[in-house]
Enzyme design. Structure first.
Site, PDB file in Angstrom:
ATOM      1  N   GLU A  45       0.841  -1.205   0.000  1.00 48.71           N
ATOM      2  CA  GLU A  45       0.000   0.000   0.000  1.00 48.71           C
ATOM      3  C   GLU A  45       0.863   1.235   0.000  1.00 48.71           C
ATOM      4  OE1 GLU A  45      -2.373   3.288   2.037  1.00 48.71           O
ATOM      5  OE2 GLU A  45      -0.410   2.439   2.481  1.00 48.71           O
ATOM      6  N   SER A  85     -25.373  27.007 -17.063  1.00 46.21           N
ATOM      7  CA  SER A  85     -26.511  26.803 -16.168  1.00 46.21           C
ATOM      8  C   SER A  85     -26.356  25.494 -15.405  1.00 46.21           C
ATOM      9  CB  SER A  85     -27.799  26.765 -16.991  1.00 46.21           C
ATOM     10  OG  SER A  85     -28.820  26.163 -16.221  1.00 46.21           O
ATOM     11  N   ASP A 123     -30.170  -5.948  -5.654  1.00 43.71           N
ATOM     12  CA  ASP A 123     -29.295  -5.642  -6.789  1.00 43.71           C
ATOM     13  C   ASP A 123     -29.375  -4.159  -7.142  1.00 43.71           C
ATOM     14  OD1 ASP A 123     -28.342  -8.192  -6.968  1.00 43.71           O
ATOM     15  OD2 ASP A 123     -29.182  -8.640  -8.947  1.00 43.71           O
ATOM     16  N   HIS A 158     -15.398   7.737 -10.978  1.00 42.29           N
ATOM     17  CA  HIS A 158     -16.602   8.053 -10.205  1.00 42.29           C
ATOM     18  C   HIS A 158     -16.941   9.523 -10.445  1.00 42.29           C
ATOM     19  CE1 HIS A 158     -19.490   8.034  -6.952  1.00 42.29           C
ATOM     20  NE2 HIS A 158     -19.145   6.828  -6.566  1.00 42.29           N
TER      21      HIS A 158
END
Lengths: 679, 679
Positions: B358, B562, B595, B618
């Protein structure tokens, strides 16, 4: 807590036994009738219905209304605002021969001679190349055969002819026209003319329409000349073209050619041998299009979707392309509605789609796929495509993902041959006799999916198991491209009725194949998808791509190129698939294993996409970079191998081959992992 | 056909009532004991266990063996071969002050003073910047504060100082060190030195270690200086680093800095005010690392995965980072094993992971995510991260996706406060009292996930609901960065035992939070994920990103920017979420609705990735481009707005803002569609 349909269940039959398990299948197939298909085709081919026109909206409304009457649970109209392209009505497009003073001494025709019976029809769009750039380039004409990559190479390397600043003329056929245009642009041409050569659009011994089904000399092939590589609407790549969607400017749009393009018939082509001027005034404009989406709600697995989709928009009447297919879908919907009224309801949800603007780059289907990508990637079981249902009078043609092979074979054994004199013969037998897959097995030939129709976004971008079926010509003896009147005004109802399928039994057989696939995918307890077939195909593809590399034995040694990892991955996959199907025999968790089958195709998707083609993400199949119509297996490796011939840096080029082998091996390993027990 | 658990079921309680439904939850939480955690921590912090070393493999083997003994169904060791970076043992790294003759008149220290009791330990890696380029640049030193984007801007714009060809020195803190290095490279520096300033690494009134928990002046912070943006192993971005994987050359590797980098302590830093020479000989090398993966097979939904993962590799002993977290995971596994032996088995599969490397860029966790991406995207319900379990002595800290908020609150009400004098007080109350979310609601604060730990690939790349929990300091009064001894040799077992958590009850509470989350996510019939909370958070984020844009009211008018579409999408989502949870009350298809909940987080993934960051996909959350540790909401819009300040072409820059608003609006619309009934 009620009873456990779906999660736990012990079937009495192995996988393929699903096929005989539904008492409704026979009824569903028998309900589809030639006369009904004839009616549907007649109804939807009376008027031109180009994408974005009033008439195509009217047909959409009519389809919506009839699907509702047939009994679907819901039918909706789904609009998008996409970039389309039309000729300028006040400034026609044409090619002129100019003399030394610059005067136009010959002009190509502005329209095709209209067929008998259609003389009063307005709104027949003249032959044009949709999305052509505007302009009036003038220059010497260079003939480049089919405009393929190899044709341009040959011209430049062997004949020493440079087409920079020239106008090129190429004949239609062999590859997708957009690829010809791209090649011409890359070669530096300032305009491109495409013509229908009798060598490619003339069947021997057949009269031109209306006395036969050949293309008259004044006929020409319309078509778009984009290089979208799966992007859908050129201004909204990756996202649906809705009100709130950001649109790129035309300069930043995807795949729009920068040079004028125009198609002509062979009567005009024979004149063009000198200096010409192209006069092209075609306009791009954002236009509303309409998909019609109908649904039958699944009784037990409403969140699993089986899709039957085909386009509705046509260049003119669409007698073959696409309405022979749309009529078949219509009949499938009618038959399903009849079954619903008798109490049947499929296990899974069925979605029927009438796509718009396929002819302008698969736009309606791709925008809907983009709009629904998140639902489809979790829930879609399979996509069956329904473009033209007939392109010849010989036998069945099926292109599909390997996991559907077994289902196609099983199903066609239950459908009757439509051919005269073959009473009591199954479609499978008739097909097998005419097109045996002689190279490696004794079964009818099934081909890879390429592109050029609406399955593309579903299969190549999203990784949904997909297939298509139609009636076709005899490839061995009939060498013309597609069918002679393709994309001309002569694609009428009458050409189908008089020549292609007078009894409408061929279209009935196609309806039964397409409908039967949908029925069995939606209603079988176990999904009728076959991982073993995928394993077989992967091995075949791996062997053939390795053979391609082995044409360069010294370089393979120098650069240490090995296919071992790929074959090891295929071997892994083969074992996993075999074990999976053994476990299927004794399964007790239907949904878990069905999900494994459903997601198998998804496992071949690489989210990073193929090099330079972010919307082509299937590692095993993609449209050829050189001909969108053709499907390439291991497209990443293939393209890397193709590039070594032209690379200034062979070491770098071979590194890319190695990288692509590694990606393919990884993807197949990963796909194998999806087939082992989930925990 | 057996009975219908999973597919059809009528629960008697609404969603959150799941929490009390398991008779085993209490037993599971109570089984986790402070003394056991102390034991685990003691055991795994005796020796340095840097990624890629023998000792870290030994700990992996020990963990594997103990997890097997605890009773997991399976435990496996999963190796990858990734690029790591170590100092050259024969040529130490240091910074020298050079005089005008080029002689080195002062050298920084080659190691930290070793703490008492550890004098005989070998293999303590000296402070270094992993993946630094090699080199001996010499030049004037320029101080650039924290090395943030704004610090470099201020230096260049306000003070007129150009750092091209200079060596910069920055203090640690505020942002991820890799971002400092990137900024220095962009500014043209030829080397960068980072030091721990007492202003950032010194708690008032606390003694330096071993008499207190402050950083001694000779201590320094190790750490990697990559800019991976989620790529994992720099040489195999997007794919797992296995034998057959293609590896880029070091020049083409992702995120490797092109200049030398070195960290020093503040005793050395005070000397460096003139011309210096950096002597950096650190080597990059492909090295084998090992993840340990343990599983408990789900009884009813074996194909649904709940993951608890945390890393094992440490810069030295890892007393806090990561072993305080690893000890907690170990105890969770032990407790789960006890329950298994009593007949319990979770509904879904639980996966426990001990990640490697890590500290070198989230490598072990990212490679495993890449290796298993296809399984995870279809099957993973949630990922709970387990890095350092304690960084302060004040209260709980939780960062998680909005859909987990309700579960975190409900669970912490069932856990006891570990603080002295708070007998009978819940962790929730204790936390609420200390860190109230005063700005918009009366509840304990929960923050957004940024990056800097192993949840990244799961949450930001794959879109799996994720969260993390640890014990933290009082943010209002304790202003130092992370905790003072962070990544130094002084992170020992004793610092936890003497100062951070003498009773080990804080670590117990963290174990109960992390373990409880896993338990409830794996064992609740209805998934305890809350779409309504997501809706609330989306509205909050949309308001705050709009306010950021509104700092430029004239440009917003000029370029017609906008946010209406974004708010309309949020409104759609809010309605869909509300309706979804109403339907949950009366549901009869558990798996279908579960689900929908599981895939909700996935719906926020854009396969095209964020601009220039293909592995950050994301649309709602991503690590800040300016500080990997911080989570940015609407990162695409945020970065586009950030860029307008520096753009030579404001029109183009605002076009990008509009495009990003459109992408966010589309994504939220699409996510809303995933919540409506599937057919």
């Amino acid at each position: 807590m009620v009873c456990a349909v779906g999660w736990f269940a012990k079937p009495t039959h192995p996988n393929t036994a699903n096929i005989v398990s539904s008492k409704y299948l026979r009824e569903f197939l028998d309900e589809m009738q030639p006369d009904q298909i004839r009616e549907h085709l007649r109804k939807f081919t009376r008027l031109p219905h180009l994408a974005g026109t009033e008439q195509n909206l009217k047909y959409a409304e009519q389809i919506m209304k009839e699907w509702q009457e047939f009994g679907l649970d819901s039918v909706e109209m789904v609009p998008y605002d996409v970039l389309l392209s039309y000729p300028n009505k006040s400034q026609p497009n044409y090619i002129a021969i100019v003399d030394q003073l610059g005067d136009e001494v010959f002009n190509t025709s502005l329209a095709e001679p209209v067929p008998e019976g259609y003389e009063d029809i307005s709104n027949i769009v003249p032959p044009y190349s949709a999305f052509s750039a505007q302009g009036q380039p003038e220059g010497d004409l260079v003939y480049v055969n089919y405009g393929r990559t190899e044709d341009f190479f040959q011209l430049e390397r062997e004949m020493g002819i440079n087409v920079t600043g020239k106008i090129v003329i190429v004949r239609y056929g062999r590859i997708f026209r957009g690829n010809k245009v791209k090649n011409a642009i890359l070669a530096g041409a300032k305009g491109i003319i495409m013509f229908s050569d009798p060598a490619d659009y003339w069947a021997a011994g057949v009269q031109p329409y209306p006395d036969g089904w050949n293309l008259p000399g004044g006929g020409a092939q319309r078509g778009n000349v984009l290089n979208l590589n799966g992007a859908g609407d050129p201004l909204t790549p990756g996202y649906p073209a809705k009100e709130y969607s950001y649109r790129f400017s035309l300069e930043d749009g995807v795949g729009l050619p920068k040079i004028p393009v125009h198609p002509i018939g062979f009567h005009d082509a024979v004149h063009l041998l000198k200096k010409v001027r192209m006069n092209i005034h075609t306009n791009n404009q954002v236009t509303r299009i309409y998909n019609v989406i109908g649904r039958i709600r699944g009784a037990l697995e409403p969140d699993r979707y089986v899709i039957l989709g085909g386009h509705r928009d046509a260049w003119v009447f669409g007698g073959i392309d696409p309405m022979s297919g749309a009529a078949v879908v219509h009949e499938t919907v009618r038959s399903a509605g009849r079954l619903l009224s008798k109490g049947w309801r499929p296990r899974r949800t069925i979605i029927f789609a009438s796509w718009d603007a396929e002819e302008f780059g698969l736009l309606g289907s791709t925008e809907w796929a983009e709009d629904n990508a998140k639902l489809l990637q979790e829930r879609a079981v399979a996509y069956i495509n329904a473009d033209s249902a007939i392109e010849g009078m010989y036998t069945l043609r099926v292109d599909c993902t390997p996991s559907l092979h077994t289902l196609v074979y099983d199903l066609t054994k239950q459908i009757a041959s439509p051919e005269e004199g073959e009473e009591g013969v199954s479609l499978y037998e008739s097909w097998h006799k005419r097109d045996n897959w002689t190279n490696d097995r004794d079964a009818p030939r099934i081909s890879k999916l390429g592109s050029g129709s609406d399955f593309e976004a579903y299969f190549i971008r999203l990784g949904i198991a997909a297939g298509r079926a139609r009636y076709t010509k005899n490839k061995k003896t009939e060498r013309y491209s597609s069918y002679p009147v393709y994309h001309s005004v002569y694609e009428t109802f009458e050409i189908v009725e008089k020549f292609y399928d007078p009894t409408f039994r061929r279209l009935q057989a196609v309806a039964q194949v397409r409908g039967g696939l949908i029925f069995l995918l939606a209603d079988s307890q176990l999904l009728p998808l076959d991982a073993n077939q995928y394993a077989d195909s992967l091995r075949k593809y791996a062997q053939s791509i390795m053979q391609l590399a082995q044409r360069h034995p010294e370089e393979m040694e120098t650069y240490e190129v090995s296919f071992d990892s790929l074959f090891s991955a295929v071997e892994n996959f083969t074992v996993a698939a075999r074990d999976f199907h053994v476990r299927l025999q004794t399964l007790n968790r239907v949904r878990v294993m069905n999900d494994q089958l459903m997601y198998l195709e998804r496992a071949f998707i690489d989210p990073l996409g193929l090099p330079g083609r972010p919307f082509y993400r299937h590692v095993i199949f993609a449209p050829s970079s050189h001909n969108k119509y053709a499907g390439e297996s291991f497209p990443g490796i293939y393209d890397a191998l193709f590039d070594i011939e032209n690379s200034a840096d062979p070491e770098k080029a071979w590194e890319e081959v190695k990288r692509q082998i590694s990606i393919a091996a990884f993807t197949i390993h990963a796909a194998a992992m999806t087939l082992i027990p989930p925990a």
